[in-house]
Motif scaffolding. Structure first.
Motif, short mmCIF file in Angstrom:
data_model
loop_
_atom_site.label_atom_id
_atom_site.label_comp_id
_atom_site.label_asym_id
_atom_site.label_seq_id
_atom_site.Cartn_x
_atom_site.Cartn_y
_atom_site.Cartn_z
N LEU A 253 -5.28 27.16 61.72
CA LEU A 253 -5.15 28.11 60.63
C LEU A 253 -6.42 28.94 60.57
O LEU A 253 -7.51 28.40 60.42
N PRO A 254 -6.32 30.27 60.68
CA PRO A 254 -7.52 31.11 60.67
C PRO A 254 -8.26 31.04 59.33
O PRO A 254 -7.69 30.69 58.29
N VAL A 255 -9.53 31.41 59.37
CA VAL A 255 -10.37 31.36 58.19
C VAL A 255 -9.80 32.22 57.07
O VAL A 255 -9.78 31.82 55.90
N ASP A 256 -9.31 33.43 57.39
CA ASP A 256 -8.82 34.32 56.35
C ASP A 256 -7.59 33.76 55.66
O ASP A 256 -7.35 34.04 54.47
N VAL A 257 -6.79 32.98 56.36
CA VAL A 257 -5.65 32.33 55.71
C VAL A 257 -6.14 31.27 54.73
O VAL A 257 -5.67 31.17 53.59
N LEU A 258 -7.12 30.48 55.13
CA LEU A 258 -7.69 29.47 54.25
C LEU A 258 -8.34 30.12 53.03
O LEU A 258 -8.20 29.64 51.90
N GLN A 259 -9.04 31.23 53.26
CA GLN A 259 -9.68 31.93 52.14
C GLN A 259 -8.64 32.49 51.18
O GLN A 259 -8.87 32.54 49.96
N THR A 260 -7.50 32.90 51.70
CA THR A 260 -6.43 33.39 50.84
C THR A 260 -5.90 32.27 49.95
O THR A 260 -5.63 32.48 48.76
N LEU A 261 -5.78 31.07 50.49
CA LEU A 261 -5.32 29.93 49.70
C LEU A 261 -6.32 29.60 48.59
O LEU A 261 -5.94 29.29 47.46
N PHE A 262 -7.62 29.66 48.91
CA PHE A 262 -8.64 29.44 47.88
C PHE A 262 -8.59 30.53 46.82
O PHE A 262 -8.74 30.26 45.62
N ALA A 263 -8.38 31.78 47.25
CA ALA A 263 -8.34 32.89 46.30
C ALA A 263 -7.20 32.73 45.30
O ALA A 263 -7.27 33.24 44.18
N ALA A 264 -6.14 32.05 45.71
CA ALA A 264 -5.00 31.85 44.81
C ALA A 264 -5.37 31.04 43.57
O ALA A 264 -4.69 31.11 42.55
N LEU A 265 -6.46 30.25 43.64
CA LEU A 265 -6.91 29.49 42.48
C LEU A 265 -7.36 30.41 41.35
O LEU A 265 -7.22 30.08 40.18
N ASP A 266 -7.92 31.57 41.72
CA ASP A 266 -8.41 32.54 40.74
C ASP A 266 -8.41 33.91 41.43
O ASP A 266 -9.43 34.34 41.97
N PRO A 267 -7.27 34.62 41.43
CA PRO A 267 -7.15 35.86 42.22
C PRO A 267 -8.14 36.95 41.86
O PRO A 267 -8.42 37.82 42.70
N LEU A 268 -8.70 36.91 40.66
CA LEU A 268 -9.61 37.98 40.23
C LEU A 268 -11.07 37.54 40.24
O LEU A 268 -11.93 38.25 39.72
N LEU A 269 -11.36 36.39 40.84
CA LEU A 269 -12.74 35.91 40.87
C LEU A 269 -13.65 36.88 41.61
O LEU A 269 -14.76 37.17 41.16
N ALA A 270 -13.21 37.37 42.75
CA ALA A 270 -14.05 38.30 43.52
C ALA A 270 -14.33 39.57 42.72
O ALA A 270 -15.45 40.10 42.76
N LEU A 271 -13.35 40.06 42.01
CA LEU A 271 -13.54 41.26 41.19
C LEU A 271 -14.64 41.02 40.16
O LEU A 271 -15.54 41.86 39.99
N ARG A 272 -14.61 39.89 39.51
CA ARG A 272 -15.63 39.60 38.49
C ARG A 272 -17.00 39.39 39.13
O ARG A 272 -18.02 39.89 38.64
N LYS A 273 -17.03 38.61 40.22
CA LYS A 273 -18.32 38.29 40.85
C LYS A 273 -19.04 39.53 41.36
O LYS A 273 -20.24 39.72 41.12
N PHE A 274 -18.33 40.37 42.10
CA PHE A 274 -19.01 41.49 42.73
C PHE A 274 -19.28 42.63 41.75
O PHE A 274 -20.21 43.42 41.96
N SER A 275 -18.50 42.72 40.69
CA SER A 275 -18.83 43.68 39.63
C SER A 275 -20.13 43.27 38.96
O SER A 275 -20.98 44.11 38.65
N ARG A 276 -20.30 41.98 38.74
CA ARG A 276 -21.54 41.50 38.15
C ARG A 276 -22.70 41.65 39.13
O ARG A 276 -23.82 42.03 38.73
N PHE A 277 -22.45 41.38 40.40
CA PHE A 277 -23.51 41.47 41.41
C PHE A 277 -24.07 42.89 41.49
O PHE A 277 -25.27 43.07 41.74
#
Length: 424
Positions: A253-277
């Motif tokens: 299973l490629p890394v991006d597939v695994l990362q997609t599964l993790f992202a499903a736990l909180d789909p908007l986490l990246a939006l919040r993190k990088f907006s704050r960054f």
């Protein structure tokens, strides 16, 4: 010239998730104006309050303000992503000597040789260096300075051989041989520490090779996968077949597939993190710490398809550990059979491994103590509070296990009578 990063991975998914949020606001406004926006009855009080606050606002003015706000938020998120992708930080810690090697797997010796040996087992799908992230952010170097001898199992990236591995191949084969190498180097049984998925592997190892395991520490280790969010766990289980069939040509299973599964736990986490960054001070400690952790998050490794089938279909879909039917080398892995001193660390703010899925281990292991730090799954390793909340009590517990084998036996007999784990 510093190369630009590929992350946050998978970038198209994070961009699409953010765009969906912004576009949904644009789509909701016309529906709100004409009274056709469908709302749940539970939201009636909020809807009434919003209607009152907008009563004196011209629709054109609100539409313009909405567009300006969305542009601002979009710019903030994209600036954060671009700032991360071009940041000059690169991890520069050198690896310690290799004590043992097999295939792409290494056993890294953080020393000192005189210290009580501790075999550290990380997850198969995240790089092991989250435990040795940066100067001042290294659990392993902290343990070494405390007088222990951490031996980190770096699984490496699956090669042609490892792509055929099941969990039994990894545990009863490679992990057992790593434990034997660690015990031979130390001249004694060793304490085993497992982190996240590595905790399940460590627990199975302790059952398979009881004489070589002096004690067991499980950090943020899930066991009852249906104790919380069972519907989500079953959905992951249902994906096991399609995913393993779809990537059969790759064997992993490629890394991006695994990362997609993790992202499903909180789909908007990246939006919040990088907006704050985007708003962090340039060259600040907080900025560098953010980049260091994000680099690790985006530096995953693929997962061998047989292991993916075992984990997604077995652990998440069927809850085989929680039901007592997970088998390794033909033997059911049962915590109640493992009578060595044990420490179960349950981060209270863990969203990846919710405490309800892990606390069963603290109750099932006969000689268990529990530690409940007020941190998250990754924060327990790298947060500024981690040394006081996790590292120090973990080091003290590990040092106690290395003091006296007979003392461990005495503690085991006393703790086995308790129905609830003792909290340290």
């Amino acid at each position: 010239m510093v190369s630009r990063r590929l992350g946050p991975r998978p970038l198209p998914l994070h961009l699409a998730s953010a765009a969906t949020v912004w576009l949904s606001s644009c789509a909701a406004w016309p529906l709100w104006r004409n009274g056709s926006l469908p709302l749940k009855a539970a939201l009636d009080p909020q809807a009434s309050a919003l209607a009152q606050s907008l009563a004196g606002v011209a629709p054109e003015a609100f539409a313009a303000a909405l567009e300006a706000e969305l542009r601002h938020r979009g710019d903030l998120f994209l600036r954060g992503v671009q700032r991360y992708r071009g940041h000059p930080y690169r991890r520069a810690l050198a690896d310690p000597p290799t004590l043992w090697r097999e295939g792409g797997t290494r056993l890294l010796d953080y020393g000192p040789p005189s210290g009580a040996p501790v075999l550290i087992v990380p997850s198969l799908i995240n790089r092991a260096y989250i435990l040795d992230l940066a100067p001042g952010k290294s659990l392993l170097r902290f343990l070494a300075e405390a007088g222990l001898r951490p031996l980190l199992l770096d699984w490496g990236r699956p090669g042609p051989l490892e792509r055929r591995f099941s969990l039994t191949d990894y545990i009863a084969g490679r992990l057992v041989r790593a434990l034997e190498a660690a015990a031979a180097a130390a001249g004694s049984p060793v304490t085993v520490v497992g982190y996240c998925m590595g905790g399940l592997l460590a627990l199975a190892l302790a059952q398979l090779r009881r004489p070589l395991v002096a004690a067991l520490a499980l950090l943020a280790t899930p066991w009852d996968f249906h104790a919380e969010r069972p519907g989500q766990a079953r959905l992951l289980g249902a994906l096991a077949g399609p995913l393993t069939d779809g990537f059969s040509a790759l064997g992993e299973l490629p890394v991006d597939v695994l990362q997609t599964l993790f992202a499903a736990l909180d789909p908007l986490l990246a939006l919040r993190k990088f907006s704050r960054f985007a708003g962090l001070a340039t060259d600040s400690v907080e900025e560098r710490e953010f980049v260091a952790v994000e680099d690790w998050l985006n530096d995953g490794v693929p997962l061998a398809l047989p292991v993916a089938r075992d984990c997604l279909g077995g652990w998440y879909g069927e809850n085989t550990p929680g039901r007592g039917i997970w088998r390794v080398a033909g033997e059911a892995v049962l915590p109640e059979r493992i009578h060595v001193p044990a420490l179960v660390v349950l981060p209270a703010q863990d969203r990846i491994v919710p405490p309800a899925t892990a606390v069963v281990l603290a109750r099932a292991l006969p000689a268990a103590e529990a530690l409940r730090p007020p941190l998250g799954h990754i924060g327990m390793m790298v947060a500024r509070e981690a040394p006081a909340a996790v590292w120090h009590p973990l080091a003290q517990w590990l040092l106690r296990q290395g003091e006296s084998p007979t003392g461990s036996q005495t503690r085991r007999r006393g703790l086995s009578k308790r129905k609830q784990p003792r909290t340290i």
